[in-house]
Design an enzyme around this catalytic site. Structure first.
Site, PDB file in Angstrom:
ATOM      1  N   SER A  13       3.150  -2.188  10.489  1.00 19.60           N
ATOM      2  CA  SER A  13       4.512  -2.232  10.921  1.00 19.60           C
ATOM      3  C   SER A  13       4.906  -3.509  10.682  1.00 19.60           C
ATOM      4  CB  SER A  13       4.889  -1.751  12.484  1.00 19.60           C
ATOM      5  OG  SER A  13       4.382  -0.358  12.483  1.00 19.60           O
ATOM      6  N   HIS A  36      -9.482   0.862   4.717  1.00 23.22           N
ATOM      7  CA  HIS A  36      -8.249   1.294   5.290  1.00 23.22           C
ATOM      8  C   HIS A  36      -8.601   2.385   6.491  1.00 23.22           C
ATOM      9  CE1 HIS A  36      -4.220   2.751   6.332  1.00 23.22           C
ATOM     10  NE2 HIS A  36      -3.802   1.573   5.711  1.00 23.22           N
ATOM     11  N   GLY A  38       2.066   2.049  10.908  1.00 25.27           N
ATOM     12  CA  GLY A  38       3.168   3.251  10.612  1.00 25.27           C
ATOM     13  C   GLY A  38       3.649   3.798  12.190  1.00 25.27           C
ATOM     14  N   GLU A  80      -5.626  -5.136  10.364  1.00 22.29           N
ATOM     15  CA  GLU A  80      -4.767  -3.868  10.583  1.00 22.29           C
ATOM     16  C   GLU A  80      -5.058  -3.377  11.929  1.00 22.29           C
ATOM     17  OE1 GLU A  80      -2.777  -2.972   7.009  1.00 22.29           O
ATOM     18  OE2 GLU A  80      -4.142  -1.567   7.146  1.00 22.29           O
ATOM     19  N   GLU A 121      -7.019   4.808   7.655  1.00 27.84           N
ATOM     20  CA  GLU A 121      -6.999   6.451   7.286  1.00 27.84           C
ATOM     21  C   GLU A 121      -8.151   6.827   6.446  1.00 27.84           C
ATOM     22  OE1 GLU A 121      -2.790   5.703   5.307  1.00 27.84           O
ATOM     23  OE2 GLU A 121      -2.076   5.091   7.305  1.00 27.84           O
ATOM     24  N   LYS A 151       0.210   4.036  -0.439  1.00 26.86           N
ATOM     25  CA  LYS A 151      -0.514   5.524   0.471  1.00 26.86           C
ATOM     26  C   LYS A 151      -0.129   6.832  -0.851  1.00 26.86           C
ATOM     27  CE  LYS A 151       0.216   3.279   4.732  1.00 26.86           C
ATOM     28  NZ  LYS A 151       0.034   3.836   6.127  1.00 26.86           N
ATOM     29  N   ASN A 164       0.918  -1.223  -0.137  1.00 25.60           N
ATOM     30  CA  ASN A 164       0.045  -0.058  -0.026  1.00 25.60           C
ATOM     31  C   ASN A 164       0.736   1.281  -0.062  1.00 25.60           C
ATOM     32  OD1 ASN A 164      -2.031   2.076   0.355  1.00 25.60           O
ATOM     33  ND2 ASN A 164      -2.511   1.617   2.399  1.00 25.60           N
TER      34      ASN A 164
HETATM   35  C1  PEP Z   1      -0.824   0.086   6.071  1.00 24.88           C
HETATM   36  O1  PEP Z   1      -1.081   1.150   5.757  1.00 24.88           O
HETATM   37  O2  PEP Z   1      -1.895  -0.646   5.433  1.00 24.88           O
HETATM   38  C2  PEP Z   1       0.256  -0.235   6.810  1.00 24.88           C
HETATM   39  C3  PEP Z   1       0.347  -1.767   7.262  1.00 24.88           C
HETATM   40  O3  PEP Z   1       1.186   0.220   6.881  1.00 24.88           O
HETATM   41  P1  PEP Z   1       2.521   0.258   7.728  1.00 24.88           P
HETATM   42  O4  PEP Z   1       2.988  -1.156   7.160  1.00 24.88           O
HETATM   43  O5  PEP Z   1       3.436   1.176   7.330  1.00 24.88           O
HETATM   44  O6  PEP Z   1       2.394  -0.008   9.150  1.00 24.88           O
END
Ligand code: PEP
Length: 249
Positions: free
Chosen positions: A212, A94, A172, A166, A96, A11, A9
């Protein structure tokens, strides 16, 4: 056997030129991956990236689509428009999008239906925020997210969905869920799918972990029976790291 998958992803990162460079590097690196590989890119990259990875094992996802079919919705991009680029997947739900763009369960339900109607396979994200985990409400949160946006689908429709657990506190932040926390939640999610759609559908549902996940912790997370792969944010922006995560699957 359900599909094992690593999905990226990007973003809101990468100019078109930078995205072209990354997609080209990934295509040249991931020639024979041991799992399905999907890269989720901003809308403006989709058509170009689809051309670049054509003929390779890499598939492409949008990071969102509109909750309306077409018309006077300035700035929006419909599921049909996404599909017309060659993208086959669409990340939906997601955290966000839920947090910053106020996407509710009902809006996400519309997006899922439009994605499916346009032959896009949703990668549907669910997960609790920190306070919910701290008050041990993660199971009820995830259950409500599934029921609110997905569980009215027919079994046939649901079989097109890839789930991504998630935990929002892990996205992040560098705070990865422990392998045991991931396995516990993935098994719970699969049990909910089993209750709603039966064992065969549940056994065939791909459930990714996101938050992460990186080249150092991926193997340990993926070693769990119900963790079928990862949805990768930050580490998907560097070809070498993303390829190492794919190799860990
Ligand atoms: C995400 O935004 O789907 C995600 C898993 O981000 P990160 O791996 O940076 O935590």
């Amino acid at each position: 056997m359900r599909t094992k998958m690593v999905a990226g992803n990007w973003k809101m990162n990468k100019t078109l030129q930078e995205g072209v460079a990354l997609a080209t590097e990934l295509k040249n690196t991931l020639t024979n991956p041991s799992c399905a590989v999907v890269i989720g890119t901003p809308f403006i990259h989709l058509a170009t990236v689809c051309e670049i990875v054509k003929g390779s094992p890499i598939r492409v996802a949008a990071e969102n689509c509109a909750d309306r079919e077409s018309g006077a919705f300035t700035g929006e991009v419909s599921a049909a428009m996404v599909r017309s680029t060659g993208a086959e997947y669409c990340i939906l739900g997601h955290s966000e999008r839920r947090q910053y763009y106020h996407e509710t369960a009902e809006i996400l339900k519309q997006k899922v239906l439009l994605a499916l109607a346009n032959q896009l396979k949703p990668i549907f994200c669910i997960g609790e925020v920190k306070e919910e985990r701290e008050s041990n409400r993660q199971n009820e949160v995830v259950k409500a997210q599934l029921e609110g946006s997905l569980f009215d689908l027919s079994a046939e429709e649901f079989s097109q969905i890839t789930l991504a657990y998630e935990p929002v506190w892990a996205i992040g932040t560098g705070l990865t869920a422990t392998p045991a926390q991931a396995q516990e939640m993935h098994a719970y999610i699969r049990s909910l799918v089993c209750e709603r759609y039966g064992k065969e559908v549940a056994d065939n549902t791909t459930i990714l972990y996101g938050g992460s996940c990186n080249e150092k912790n991926a193997a340990e997370l993926f070693a769990n029976a119900d963790v079928d792969g990862g949805l990768i944010g930050g580490a998907s922006l560097v070809a070498e790291k993303f390829a190492a995560i794919v190799a860990a699957r």
